[in-house]
Write a protein that holds these residues in place. Structure first.
Motif, PDB file in Angstrom:
ATOM      1  N   THR A  66    -103.158  21.141  17.201  1.00  0.00           N
ATOM      2  CA  THR A  66    -103.398  22.307  18.049  1.00  0.00           C
ATOM      3  C   THR A  66    -104.265  21.898  19.239  1.00  0.00           C
ATOM      4  O   THR A  66    -105.159  21.049  19.103  1.00  0.00           O
ATOM      5  CB  THR A  66    -104.064  23.428  17.221  1.00  0.00           C
ATOM      6  N   ASP A 100     -98.850  23.676  20.854  1.00  0.00           N
ATOM      7  CA  ASP A 100     -99.152  24.995  20.297  1.00  0.00           C
ATOM      8  C   ASP A 100     -98.476  25.131  18.943  1.00  0.00           C
ATOM      9  O   ASP A 100     -97.329  24.709  18.751  1.00  0.00           O
ATOM     10  CB  ASP A 100     -98.669  26.101  21.226  1.00  0.00           C
ATOM     11  N   SER A 101     -99.163  25.764  18.008  1.00  0.00           N
ATOM     12  CA  SER A 101     -98.644  25.872  16.651  1.00  0.00           C
ATOM     13  C   SER A 101     -97.347  26.667  16.589  1.00  0.00           C
ATOM     14  O   SER A 101     -96.459  26.369  15.782  1.00  0.00           O
ATOM     15  CB  SER A 101     -99.694  26.504  15.741  1.00  0.00           C
ATOM     16  N   SER A 102     -97.205  27.673  17.433  1.00  0.00           N
ATOM     17  CA  SER A 102     -95.974  28.460  17.431  1.00  0.00           C
ATOM     18  C   SER A 102     -94.779  27.603  17.830  1.00  0.00           C
ATOM     19  O   SER A 102     -93.681  27.739  17.272  1.00  0.00           O
ATOM     20  CB  SER A 102     -96.095  29.656  18.379  1.00  0.00           C
ATOM     21  N   THR A 200     -98.367  34.881  16.254  1.00  0.00           N
ATOM     22  CA  THR A 200     -98.464  33.614  16.983  1.00  0.00           C
ATOM     23  C   THR A 200     -99.883  33.301  17.451  1.00  0.00           C
ATOM     24  O   THR A 200    -100.091  32.280  18.116  1.00  0.00           O
ATOM     25  CB  THR A 200     -97.526  33.626  18.210  1.00  0.00           C
ATOM     26  N   ASN A 201    -100.853  34.162  17.140  1.00  0.00           N
ATOM     27  CA  ASN A 201    -102.235  33.953  17.559  1.00  0.00           C
ATOM     28  C   ASN A 201    -103.162  34.135  16.359  1.00  0.00           C
ATOM     29  O   ASN A 201    -103.366  35.263  15.875  1.00  0.00           O
ATOM     30  CB  ASN A 201    -102.613  34.925  18.677  1.00  0.00           C
ATOM     31  N   THR A 247    -100.870  35.474  24.790  1.00  0.00           N
ATOM     32  CA  THR A 247    -101.622  34.462  24.048  1.00  0.00           C
ATOM     33  C   THR A 247    -103.118  34.679  24.187  1.00  0.00           C
ATOM     34  O   THR A 247    -103.593  35.308  25.150  1.00  0.00           O
ATOM     35  CB  THR A 247    -101.295  33.044  24.554  1.00  0.00           C
ATOM     36  N   ARG A 249    -105.150  32.348  24.896  1.00  0.00           N
ATOM     37  CA  ARG A 249    -105.534  31.578  26.083  1.00  0.00           C
ATOM     38  C   ARG A 249    -105.438  32.434  27.343  1.00  0.00           C
ATOM     39  O   ARG A 249    -106.319  32.421  28.207  1.00  0.00           O
ATOM     40  CB  ARG A 249    -104.643  30.337  26.186  1.00  0.00           C
ATOM     41  N   ASP A 275    -111.996  27.319  20.350  1.00  0.00           N
ATOM     42  CA  ASP A 275    -111.162  27.659  21.503  1.00  0.00           C
ATOM     43  C   ASP A 275    -112.005  28.187  22.655  1.00  0.00           C
ATOM     44  O   ASP A 275    -111.742  27.892  23.826  1.00  0.00           O
ATOM     45  CB  ASP A 275    -110.114  28.702  21.109  1.00  0.00           C
TER      46      ASP A 275
END
Length: 568
Positions: A66, A100-102, A200-201, A247, A249, A275
């Motif tokens: 990640t 990104d993990s997704s 996704t987060n 996201t 981010r 993060d």
């Protein structure tokens, strides 16, 4: 006199030959022994060198990490390479990619896109076990070994500098109730928490879990189905700002670009501590750092698990190398590297400095996380509440082969119906000749789940098996009905639960000709090994859906939760 000289000339004394021969022989034996010893040593050294120089050649262990910790993991990888590791006579090199993990999850469970993502990894380091749970729910064979945490990071609220001091008493359980800054004695108007899609987060998913727990946790399947939990989810969904960034981010970027509180269109957003540290110290750091607030009470924690991947693309050398590197990462020296990168580890209390906006507050109590299946159910329950919920039509296989599995299928469907907060739900069954000559029957037309909950429960309880499995004909009819009832502005999907291949009716080409595109996704949950996975994947890709493979029906609940957890 001449006679005496003659006698002396004939008498000569010499050295005996046998002692000389003995000495020469001993010397030769010694030299021979030395030569043999030297030769043997050379051969031993060559043999050892051959092993250490990788008689089987080089091997690359590819690790997807990640983005928040990819740099620190790359530093650990360089330290590992300095040890000249050899596994199964392969010299091992570690290649760390920031992904990104997704994107990793999508790639592993559909088709890995090398042009976009690089080569497929042998190991994965996402920010939370939530991702490992999702991968297991979609295809358990892709998880090579039990995930192991290499560090942790608590979830904070990222807030503008002016807002942070007044949130010192805020608790995660306040999220469903607090809607205005007046609660904190401020006149900034509406208080809203931007929660990018929890599917996704990770920070959003853990924040929602904490809000539902109301304390130390864990959230259970039973508590999630309660009226109290549904009320909390309804309030949370109602408090969502009109525009939620996709996201975490992007949410941080918008908050950081805002000069005043609420100028971003929302007040705060959940974020893992590491993060936020990376956001405030990275290349695109805001001029004024966002401040991380650790809410009072049990803290949700991202656990950064190292996941050795499985599948046909992972060889034995990569499997062993992945295990060896995992153990290397948990040694104190490597843990110190991860700590400098912003993770919390047990072996040191050192923290990065400087770290604007991050105070590294002590965590006195961790939230007890929900189990893997309930985790998926929380995400799907949120999806059923957020923005009016989804429009879901389930097509259930009731062919004879499903008989030993049917009770658990019923349990999974009942649970989903009971936990759905809003949205629409419908139920069909298929086999052969279920409704006259039709291989399908519409049991409950798709409509608001709050109005049809009782009818759905009765229909689920009444499911029974029949002969045949005309999947394609049944899916064509179900898809047409769902398409006719399409609700604009909502996620519309058909979910098929099956354990076998289509054995009659129309063929695959005829079915595909009746599919209308990607607005109405068809997702499959395939149980066991008798399904035609290639055909199911073809249909899913045609419609923008997915294929989840569970080895036994025991994985159905988690898989159903995962399929219904995404709002896309």
């Amino acid at each position: 006199m001449s006679r005496h000289r003659t006698l002396r000339a004939k008498v000569r004394r010499g050295i005996a030959k046998w002692p000389v021969l003995i000495v020469v022989f001993v010397v030769l034996i010694g030299l021979g022994w030395l030569i043999l010893s030297w030769t043997g040593g050379v051969l031993d050294k060559r043999s050892q060198a051959l092993a250490q120089n990788c008689s089987e050649g080089d091997a690359v262990l590819r690790l997807a990490a990640t983005p928040s910790i990819a740099g620190a993991v790359a530093d650990v990888a360089r330290a590992y390479s300095a040890t000249r590791p050899v596994v199964y006579d392969h010299c091992i090199a570690i290649e760390v990619t920031s992904l990104d993990s997704s994107a990793v999850l999508d790639g592993l469970t559909t088709a890995w896109d090398e042009q976009k993502l690089g080569k497929r990894p042998h190991a994965w380091l996402p920010d939370s076990t939530l991702w490992a749970n999702r991968l297991t729910a979609l295809n358990a064979k892709l998880v090579g070994s039990a995930p192991k945490s290499v560090g942790t990071s608590p979830v904070l609220l990222a807030a503008p500098e002016a807002a942070a001091p007044v949130l010192k008493e805020f608790r995660w359980s306040d999220m469903p109730e607090v809607t205005d800054w007046s609660k904190f004695g401020q006149s900034w108007g509406r208080f809203s928490v931007a929660m990018p899609d929890p599917a996704t987060n990770t920070a959003s998913a853990l924040a929602i879990q904490s809000a539902l727990a109301g304390g130390a946790g864990p959230v259970t399947a039973e508590s999630l189905g309660s009226d109290a939990a549904k009320a909390k989810l309804t309030k949370l969904a109602a408090a969502v700002p009109p525009e939620v960034p996709a996201t975490t981010r992007e949410a941080l970027r918008r908050l950081g670009d805002s000069a005043t509180v609420n100028a971003a269109g929302f007040s705060v957003t959940p974020v893992s501590e590491v993060d936020l540290f990376k956001h405030n110290t990275g290349k695109e750091a805001p001029s004024k750092p966002l401040v991380g607030v650790l809410p009072a009470g049990p803290a949700p924690v991202a656990d950064f698990p190292y996941v050795a991947l499985g599948g046909t693309e992972v060889g034995e050398a990569e499997v062993r190398a992945a295990q060896a590197f995992r153990e290397f990462m948990t040694e104190p020296a490597q843990q110190a590297i991860l700590a400098r990168g912003g993770l919390r580890v047990e072996s040191t209390q050192d923290r990065p400095s400087p770290s604007p906006g991050v105070s590294w507050s002590a965590v006195t109590e961790n939230l007890v996380p929900a189990d893997a299946t309930t985790t998926q159910q929380i995400s799907s329950a949120w999806a059923s509440a957020d923005r009016g919920g989804q429009v879901v039509t389930v097509l259930a296989d009731v062919s004879t082969s499903m008989k030993p599995r049917l009770d658990k299928v019923k349990s999974a469907l009942r649970g989903q119906i009971d936990r759905s907060v809003s949205g629409s739900f419908g139920l069909w069954a298929f086999a052969r000749d279920l409704d006259g000559s039709k291989p399908y029957r519409q049991l409950v037309a798709t409509g608001p789940v709050t109005e049809k909950r009782d009818a759905l429960r009765r229909s689920v309880d009444g499911l029974k098996t029949s002969d045949g499995s005309q999947l394609y004909s049944a899916l064509a009819a179900c898809y047409e009905a769902a398409h006719d009832g399409f609700v604009a502005g909502r996620v519309n999907r058909v979910v098929v639960i099956t354990d076998g291949a289509s054995d009659g009716g129309i063929d695959l080409a005829a079915l595909k000709s009746r599919l209308h595109g990607t607005d109405l996704a068809v997702s499959f949950i395939a149980i066991g090994g008798e399904v035609d996975k290639g055909a199911l994947t073809d249909i899913a890709q045609t419609t923008g859906g997915s294929v989840s493979v569970v080895e036994s029906v025991d994985g159905l609940e988690a898989a159903l939760g995962q399929v219904l957890s995404t709002n896309a």
